[in-house]
Scaffold this motif. Structure first.
Motif, PDB file in Angstrom:
ATOM      1  N   GLN A 140       0.837  -1.207   0.000  1.00  0.00           N
ATOM      2  CA  GLN A 140       0.000   0.000   0.000  1.00  0.00           C
ATOM      3  C   GLN A 140       0.867   1.249   0.000  1.00  0.00           C
ATOM      4  O   GLN A 140       0.582   2.213  -0.695  1.00  0.00           O
ATOM      5  CB  GLN A 140      -0.940   0.005   1.213  1.00  0.00           C
ATOM      6  CG  GLN A 140      -2.005  -1.087   1.182  1.00  0.00           C
ATOM      7  CD  GLN A 140      -2.782  -1.099  -0.120  1.00  0.00           C
ATOM      8  OE1 GLN A 140      -3.073  -0.059  -0.691  1.00  0.00           O
ATOM      9  NE2 GLN A 140      -3.098  -2.292  -0.622  1.00  0.00           N
ATOM     10  N   GLY A 141       1.930   1.205   0.795  1.00  0.00           N
ATOM     11  CA  GLY A 141       2.837   2.354   0.867  1.00  0.00           C
ATOM     12  C   GLY A 141       3.469   2.641  -0.487  1.00  0.00           C
ATOM     13  O   GLY A 141       3.636   3.798  -0.875  1.00  0.00           O
ATOM     14  N   LEU A 142       3.820   1.601  -1.203  1.00  0.00           N
ATOM     15  CA  LEU A 142       4.467   1.771  -2.511  1.00  0.00           C
ATOM     16  C   LEU A 142       3.495   2.345  -3.539  1.00  0.00           C
ATOM     17  O   LEU A 142       3.805   3.317  -4.227  1.00  0.00           O
ATOM     18  CB  LEU A 142       4.994   0.423  -3.017  1.00  0.00           C
ATOM     19  CG  LEU A 142       6.287  -0.096  -2.404  1.00  0.00           C
ATOM     20  CD1 LEU A 142       6.500  -1.567  -2.779  1.00  0.00           C
ATOM     21  CD2 LEU A 142       7.469   0.743  -2.873  1.00  0.00           C
ATOM     22  N   VAL A 143       2.308   1.728  -3.627  1.00  0.00           N
ATOM     23  CA  VAL A 143       1.399   2.172  -4.684  1.00  0.00           C
ATOM     24  C   VAL A 143       0.855   3.574  -4.399  1.00  0.00           C
ATOM     25  O   VAL A 143       0.498   4.292  -5.325  1.00  0.00           O
ATOM     26  CB  VAL A 143       0.231   1.184  -4.921  1.00  0.00           C
ATOM     27  CG1 VAL A 143       0.757  -0.154  -5.394  1.00  0.00           C
ATOM     28  CG2 VAL A 143      -0.626   1.021  -3.695  1.00  0.00           C
ATOM     29  N   LYS A 144       0.848   3.951  -3.124  1.00  0.00           N
ATOM     30  CA  LYS A 144       0.362   5.295  -2.803  1.00  0.00           C
ATOM     31  C   LYS A 144       1.237   6.361  -3.456  1.00  0.00           C
ATOM     32  O   LYS A 144       0.774   7.448  -3.777  1.00  0.00           O
ATOM     33  CB  LYS A 144       0.352   5.496  -1.288  1.00  0.00           C
ATOM     34  CG  LYS A 144      -0.988   5.951  -0.760  1.00  0.00           C
ATOM     35  CD  LYS A 144      -0.962   6.118   0.740  1.00  0.00           C
ATOM     36  CE  LYS A 144      -0.586   7.541   1.128  1.00  0.00           C
ATOM     37  NZ  LYS A 144      -0.435   7.674   2.584  1.00  0.00           N
ATOM     38  N   ARG A 145       2.504   6.016  -3.681  1.00  0.00           N
ATOM     39  CA  ARG A 145       3.409   7.004  -4.282  1.00  0.00           C
ATOM     40  C   ARG A 145       3.154   7.200  -5.777  1.00  0.00           C
ATOM     41  O   ARG A 145       3.708   8.104  -6.379  1.00  0.00           O
ATOM     42  CB  ARG A 145       4.858   6.556  -4.096  1.00  0.00           C
ATOM     43  CG  ARG A 145       5.273   6.571  -2.663  1.00  0.00           C
ATOM     44  CD  ARG A 145       6.757   6.367  -2.561  1.00  0.00           C
ATOM     45  NE  ARG A 145       7.070   5.664  -1.322  1.00  0.00           N
ATOM     46  CZ  ARG A 145       8.245   5.142  -1.052  1.00  0.00           C
ATOM     47  NH1 ARG A 145       9.225   5.238  -1.923  1.00  0.00           N
ATOM     48  NH2 ARG A 145       8.453   4.537   0.088  1.00  0.00           N
ATOM     49  N   PHE A 146       2.364   6.332  -6.386  1.00  0.00           N
ATOM     50  CA  PHE A 146       2.095   6.488  -7.832  1.00  0.00           C
ATOM     51  C   PHE A 146       1.215   7.702  -8.116  1.00  0.00           C
ATOM     52  O   PHE A 146       1.321   8.315  -9.171  1.00  0.00           O
ATOM     53  CB  PHE A 146       1.374   5.259  -8.396  1.00  0.00           C
ATOM     54  CG  PHE A 146       2.148   3.968  -8.318  1.00  0.00           C
ATOM     55  CD1 PHE A 146       3.510   3.984  -8.071  1.00  0.00           C
ATOM     56  CD2 PHE A 146       1.512   2.753  -8.501  1.00  0.00           C
ATOM     57  CE1 PHE A 146       4.223   2.786  -7.999  1.00  0.00           C
ATOM     58  CE2 PHE A 146       2.220   1.569  -8.438  1.00  0.00           C
ATOM     59  CZ  PHE A 146       3.578   1.579  -8.178  1.00  0.00           C
ATOM     60  N   GLY A 147       0.317   7.998  -7.179  1.00  0.00           N
ATOM     61  CA  GLY A 147      -0.704   9.018  -7.434  1.00  0.00           C
ATOM     62  C   GLY A 147      -0.152  10.347  -7.908  1.00  0.00           C
ATOM     63  O   GLY A 147      -0.431  10.772  -9.032  1.00  0.00           O
ATOM     64  N   PRO A 148       0.643  11.031  -7.067  1.00  0.00           N
ATOM     65  CA  PRO A 148       1.099  12.365  -7.478  1.00  0.00           C
ATOM     66  C   PRO A 148       1.836  12.410  -8.825  1.00  0.00           C
ATOM     67  O   PRO A 148       1.514  13.260  -9.659  1.00  0.00           O
ATOM     68  CB  PRO A 148       2.006  12.792  -6.314  1.00  0.00           C
ATOM     69  CG  PRO A 148       1.517  11.993  -5.149  1.00  0.00           C
ATOM     70  CD  PRO A 148       1.041  10.693  -5.708  1.00  0.00           C
ATOM     71  N   PRO A 149       2.787  11.493  -9.080  1.00  0.00           N
ATOM     72  CA  PRO A 149       3.460  11.574 -10.390  1.00  0.00           C
ATOM     73  C   PRO A 149       2.506  11.357 -11.566  1.00  0.00           C
ATOM     74  O   PRO A 149       2.644  12.012 -12.605  1.00  0.00           O
ATOM     75  CB  PRO A 149       4.493  10.448 -10.359  1.00  0.00           C
ATOM     76  CG  PRO A 149       4.636  10.059  -8.947  1.00  0.00           C
ATOM     77  CD  PRO A 149       3.384  10.429  -8.251  1.00  0.00           C
ATOM     78  N   LEU A 150       1.531  10.483 -11.384  1.00  0.00           N
ATOM     79  CA  LEU A 150       0.574  10.260 -12.483  1.00  0.00           C
ATOM     80  C   LEU A 150      -0.203  11.533 -12.770  1.00  0.00           C
ATOM     81  O   LEU A 150      -0.419  11.897 -13.923  1.00  0.00           O
ATOM     82  CB  LEU A 150      -0.395   9.127 -12.119  1.00  0.00           C
ATOM     83  CG  LEU A 150       0.138   7.708 -12.305  1.00  0.00           C
ATOM     84  CD1 LEU A 150      -0.825   6.690 -11.714  1.00  0.00           C
ATOM     85  CD2 LEU A 150       0.379   7.408 -13.775  1.00  0.00           C
TER      86      LEU A 150
END
Lengths: 631, 433
Positions: free
Chosen positions: A278-288
């Protein structure tokens, strides 16, 4: 500087004279000009230029890099058409492979390896082995791609030559660009090879991540693609790798960002700690979301991939739904994808805001987009129970505009709402009945006919309405005919007195005057049912008016297997179409998760997808914008 | 990867055709012309026919097209196509039909260099310009010279040469912010955010090590608890800004940034985009707009638009334009404005209200009427596009971002001069009515 004049159709004879004349030609100005005209004509597909093959080849020997480059370009273009003549250029090219200047060696290597003729292939094997170990990194990098080119042209020749082994050596090269070129070459080969497979161990993968920062943006993407060949053996190892890759999400190149997401998503299959995932995928949001400030085409790629990632992890952008609201000037392909994402992220919390937004889209100009917006409103009523009333009010508001395609689209979705919530919103039937005239599309007609049949006992003049539709029975599409047949039978069951005449007429048409086997079979079935069970109307009623299977919008979602395969192909063309690679590109190897002790795969992930008997609720959103042609 | 790069003019004539992989017929260029250029309803920049995929971007009056025959990395394709545009700009000032025709042999040379077997190679202008030059300056390159070039093209710092010298060492920092607004008819802000970019023009000698500081508090990795909103507001009051996300030029050491949030890098020579950022909290909207539109029957539309500048009186915005849409069947327009000029543009279906200088704190009003033709044909509802606004405003940031420092370290220890400039522009600044 007005080379534009060369874009005029040239005559071969005239140009030959220019090339071969033995008049004085200081600094080869005349021949340069002639060659430029030839290249321009070649670009314009002037086939006369092929006749000049021997004359152009003669110029290769001239001592001018500019002329040489033009000759090479000509050679690459026409070599297939004149293989015998092309062979004459080989000695000059091979000679250049030993030039003192690394730029010339590389130029010549690029050219020879581009020419897929047997003589060139064979002549290249030995020098290529040497150039893979060239002291200059620029040449080594070019040699790596050279091997891939040679393999594409003559795979057996390369496989027995030991050149692949030579490329393998490049993976421990001291220069990061050379390493990435080697990886790109090997990935290219193994993607198509039957027998060879790329496999990278933890130590090597770890080194690759380390040199990422020293590579240019393109080299980074090659390394990221190659990292998909690394199979973690241990969950901690996979997690560490993912953590180390995550800074790449801040890169300005969309391909690096999406490539990083691809690798991290791949690694999550081997990580056991759910909260870490969950911690890893949460970081995808802002760059996307940041990619949405790039040019439209790149935004589109980002959005398609957002849609894909959100299917699996909707939480990463749950609170950012506003960034997906359409701008008035967004191109249609962006608007459509944004709409799909908005639908995906809709929940009880944001539904009011979303409905206001969709209502706005329904007043835009692009017909296809408006239709999709209307459909989305209807589907939201089915997706979110508590919002059904609001959705219906919005739809009625739209029906009131009396714009034909909006009314038709609304009719189709309202039918589905009736299916989902039987006996709840029938009060709106009268509104729909006012707009019967504007229905001219089969799907909308069939939907309206279904509604009339289903609620025949509550619609005062249901027999008259059906009769009106039946007037054109024979001209209708099969979809509408089937709907009319069933609706008439329903009318007869609920109001025998009013339906008797109609049902006889329709059954006669459907059984005796049609060529369509489906319609005929259904006609006979009803006929048999009605005539044999005359004393037992209850049975007929049970069959015809039986309870419908529940409908849901879940069937729009990609199934687990497709989703998994697509997530291994993030950023690629298949992510645009959201279809398995094998459906678009035949003969492409499908990516799948390699077995390993760390691989998490509970069988529950692979239950067969639920049974969805409803044939209209699915596929509201065509996933490819209608552009995909299959072969 | 890619099989070919094609450049077309608007008529669909091929200007450049470079094929990188075997297996393409020469008639492939016709396919794109027929399917896309001659097609009036193109609904996607990606088109797959059989197993051949065309990805295109339109720039100036040309189409730049990538052809692929496999499941290629489509993000990479579009990034590369835009890189071609950037290269064209760097070499010829702009990339249009004229520039391409006038430099076609050079473009072929570039395409041979920046892509091999369909894989993008080094695309840094700075390096490419060392050995691919416009006519006139070209001289045959000596072997020693070329070795230096190849090191540069494959080096860890492919974006910078090591022999750069300036008498005056200067850096210009430009902070550009595009503020996006979507306001509903009732005046609620549906969406407000800032897309910022920081452009550096670095004229520095040697291999300068730069450190760059902003007043930011990055949101990433912060626990998202209930009162984070109030915390952010508190931070804003304390003079720091919350950036939702940043993306950096490849020269920035991402590992360092991830570890301790320092932006450190060795810059390319000249102009480049150091970073992009996004902010969504505490956005300062430089203008508030109130729109009132009344459709009176079918023959008349009445407008009342008020626009107010919220920034300080010492600043002023320039190039302020409000585009006020009119129905398609508008016959004539009457306008009245308290400042600037308003003009009806029939071709755009809009009234453009221009105010060349808009001083902070002031408020101006537009009122007008559009008379409509009562056409015989069926009355089609007007889609009421939003009022769109353009402006540009110096020395103001909508996000509140400030450049705190830019430190330059070089082994020769020279001192350097730094300049900072802030500009806010309207991105898509739209008000529905």
């Amino acid at each position: 500087m007005s080379d534009a004049k060369f874009f005029a159709k040239g005559k071969a004879a005239e140009l030959r004279l220019e090339l071969t004349s033995d008049k004085k030609d200081k600094n080869y100005v005349r021949r340069k000009t002639a060659l430029k005209r030839i290249v321009a004509n070649m670009t314009m597909n002037n086939n006369e230029m092929i006749q000049l093959f021997p004359d152009v080849l003669d110029c290769i020997k001239l001592d001018s890099l500019e002329i040489k480059k033009m000759c090479f370009l000509y050679l690459i273009n026409y070599c297939r058409l004149k293989p015998d003549l092309a062979n004459k250029a080989l000695p000059v090219l091979l000679d250049d492979l030993r030039d003192r200047s690394p730029l010339i060696r590389a130029l010549s290597l690029r050219t020879v390896s581009c020419i897929p003729l047997p003589a060139f292939n064979e002549a290249l094997v030995d020098p290529l082995g040497r150039l893979l170990r060239d002291p200059d990194p620029y040449v080594r990098k070019t040699a790596a791609f050279g091997v891939a080119k040679l393999w594409a042209s003559d795979a057996p020749l390369v496989e027995k030559s030991g050149l692949i082994e030579g490329v393998n050596q490049l993976l421990v090269d001291s220069n990061p660009t050379v390493v990435s070129a080697g990886l790109a070459a090997l990935t290219d080969i193994t993607d198509k090879s039957e027998g060879m497979k790329l496999a990278i161990g933890y130590q090597d993968a770890s080194k690759l991540v380390q040199i990422l920062g020293d590579c240019n943006e393109w080299s980074q993407t090659y390394i990221l693609s190659a990292l998909m060949a690394y199979t973690p053996q241990d969950p901690a190892e996979a997690l560490l790798m993912a953590e180390r890759l995550s800074p790449r999400l801040q890169h300005s190149n969309a391909s690096v960002v999406l490539g990083t997401i691809r690798v991290i998503l791949y690694l999550t299959h081997y990580i056991s700690d759910d909260s870490a995932i969950q911690g890893l995928v949460k970081r995808f949001g802002p760059p996307l979301v940041t990619l949405l400030s790039k040019p439209h085409e790149i935004q589109y790629v980002a959005l398609r991939n957002c849609f894909l990632i959100l299917q699996q992890y909707p939480q990463i952008l749950q609170n950012d739904i506003k960034v997906f609201f359409c701008k008035y000037n967004d191109p249609i392909y962006i608007k459509v994808t944004k709409l799909e994402i908005i639908f995906l992220l809709a929940s009880e919390d944001n539904i009011k805001e979303i409905l206001r937004e969709l209502r706005e889209y329904a007043s835009e100009i692009d017909v296809q987009f408006v239709r999709k917006a209307v459909r989305a409103i209807g589907k939201l009523a089915i997706k979110i129970n508590t919002a059904a009333r609001d959705c219906i009010d919005t739809l009625l508001d739209l029906v009131a505009t009396r714009v034909s395609y909006i009314v038709q689209e609304a009719t189709v979705v309202i039918k589905n709402i009736f299916r989902k919530y039987p006996n709840k919103y029938e009060s709106i039937i009268s509104v729909l009945c006012k707009n019967l005239d504007s229905l001219d599309e089969p799907e909308a007609k069939a939907a309206m006919v279904w509604i009339i049949g289903q609620y025949a006992d509550r619609i005062e003049n249901s027999d008259e309405l059906l009769d009106e539709f039946l007037f054109t029975f024979k001209e209708e599409t099969i979809e509408v005919q089937l709907a009319l047949l069933t609706a008439t039978v329903k009318l007869f069951i609920q109001r025998p007195a009013k339906g008797q005449e109609l049902v006889l007429q329709v059954l006669k048409w459907s059984t005796e005057e049609t060529d369509n086997p489906d319609l005929r079979d259904r006609g006979y079935m009803y006929w048999r049912l009605l005539s044999s069970a005359s004393g037992n109307a209850d049975i007929t009623r049970q069959v015809v008016m039986s309870e419908k299977p529940a409908i849901s919008v879940e069937s729009d979602k990609l199934d687990v297997r497709t989703l998994e395969e697509l997530s291994l192909n993030i950023g690629s063309l298949s992510s645009i179409y959201l279809k398995p690679v094998s459906q678009i590109f035949k003969g492409t190897k499908a990516r799948h998760l390699e077995q390993s002790p760390a691989l998490r795969r509970s069988d529950s992930n692979f239950e067969s997808p639920g049974f969805y008997p409803n044939y209209t609720a699915a596929n509201y959103f065509s996933t490819n914008g209608g552009d995909l042609l299959s072969e | 990867m890619l099989s070919a790069i094609l450049l077309y003019n608007q008529k669909g004539e091929v200007l450049i055709s470079r094929i990188y992989r075997d297996g393409l017929r020469r008639s492939i260029s016709d396919l794109f012309r027929i399917q896309v250029i001659s097609n009036t309803d193109v609904r996607s920049p990606v088109l797959t026919l059989g197993t051949t995929t065309f990805c295109h971007v339109k720039h100036e009056n040309i189409y730049i097209v990538a052809v692929s025959r496999q499941n290629a990395d489509v993000a990479l394709i579009f990034e590369f196509l835009y890189k071609i545009v950037a290269l064209g700009r760097a070499y010829f000032g702009k990339l249009d039909e004229e520039a391409i025709k006038n430099n076609f042999t050079l473009i072929y040379e570039l395409l041979d260099e920046v892509m091999d077997f369909g894989y993008p190679q080094n695309t840094e202008t700075d390096t490419l310009k060392m050995y691919i030059m416009t006519e006139g300056v070209r001289s045959e390159i000596r072997a020693e010279e070329s070795r230096k070039i190849t090191m540069q093209a494959t080096g860890a710092m492919s974006w910078r040469r090591d022999d750069i010298k300036y008498r005056r060492n200067e850096v210009f920092v430009d902070v550009f912010e595009d503020v996006n607004l979507l306001m509903s008819a009732t005046g609620t802000v549906l969406r407000a955010d800032v897309a910022g970019q920081i452009i550096l023009r670095a004229f520095l000698s040697g291999m300068p090590e730069c450190k760059f500081g902003l007043n930011d508090r990055l949101l990433i990795d912060q626990p998202d608890d209930g009162n984070s909103k109030s915390k952010r507001a508190a931070k804003a009051a304390a003079g720091s800004v919350t950036l939702e996300d940043c993306q950096f030029h490849q020269c920035v050491r991402l590992g360092r940034f991830d570890a301790d949030r320092t932006i450190s890098f060795i810059p390319p020579d000249g102009e480049f985009e150091l970073m992009k950022y996004r902010a969504t909290e505490n956005i300062n909207l430089p203008f508030t707009v109130h729109v009132l539109v009344n459709e009176i029957g079918r023959t008349k539309v009445e407008y009342q638009v008020a626009v107010k500048a919220t920034f300080g009186a010492k600043l002023f915005a320039t190039n302020v334009v409000l585009k006020i849409p009119t129905p398609l069947n508008t016959a004539s327009v009457t306008t009245h404005v308290t400042q600037g000029k308003a003009k009806y543009e029939p071709s755009e279906n809009a009234i453009n209200w221009k105010i060349s200088r808009f001083t902070g704190g002031s408020e101006y009003v537009f009122s007008g009427e559009a008379e409509l033709l009562s056409s015989m044909t069926k009355h089609k509802t007007w889609s009421r596009p939003p009022v769109a606004m353009q402006f540009s405003l110096m020395m103001f940031t909508s996000s509140g971002l400030l450049v705190r420092y830019l430190k330059v370290f070089e082994k020769s220890n020279y001192s350097s001069v730094k300049w900072v400039r802030y500009v806010v522009r309207a991105g898509s600044y739209e008000i529905r009515f």
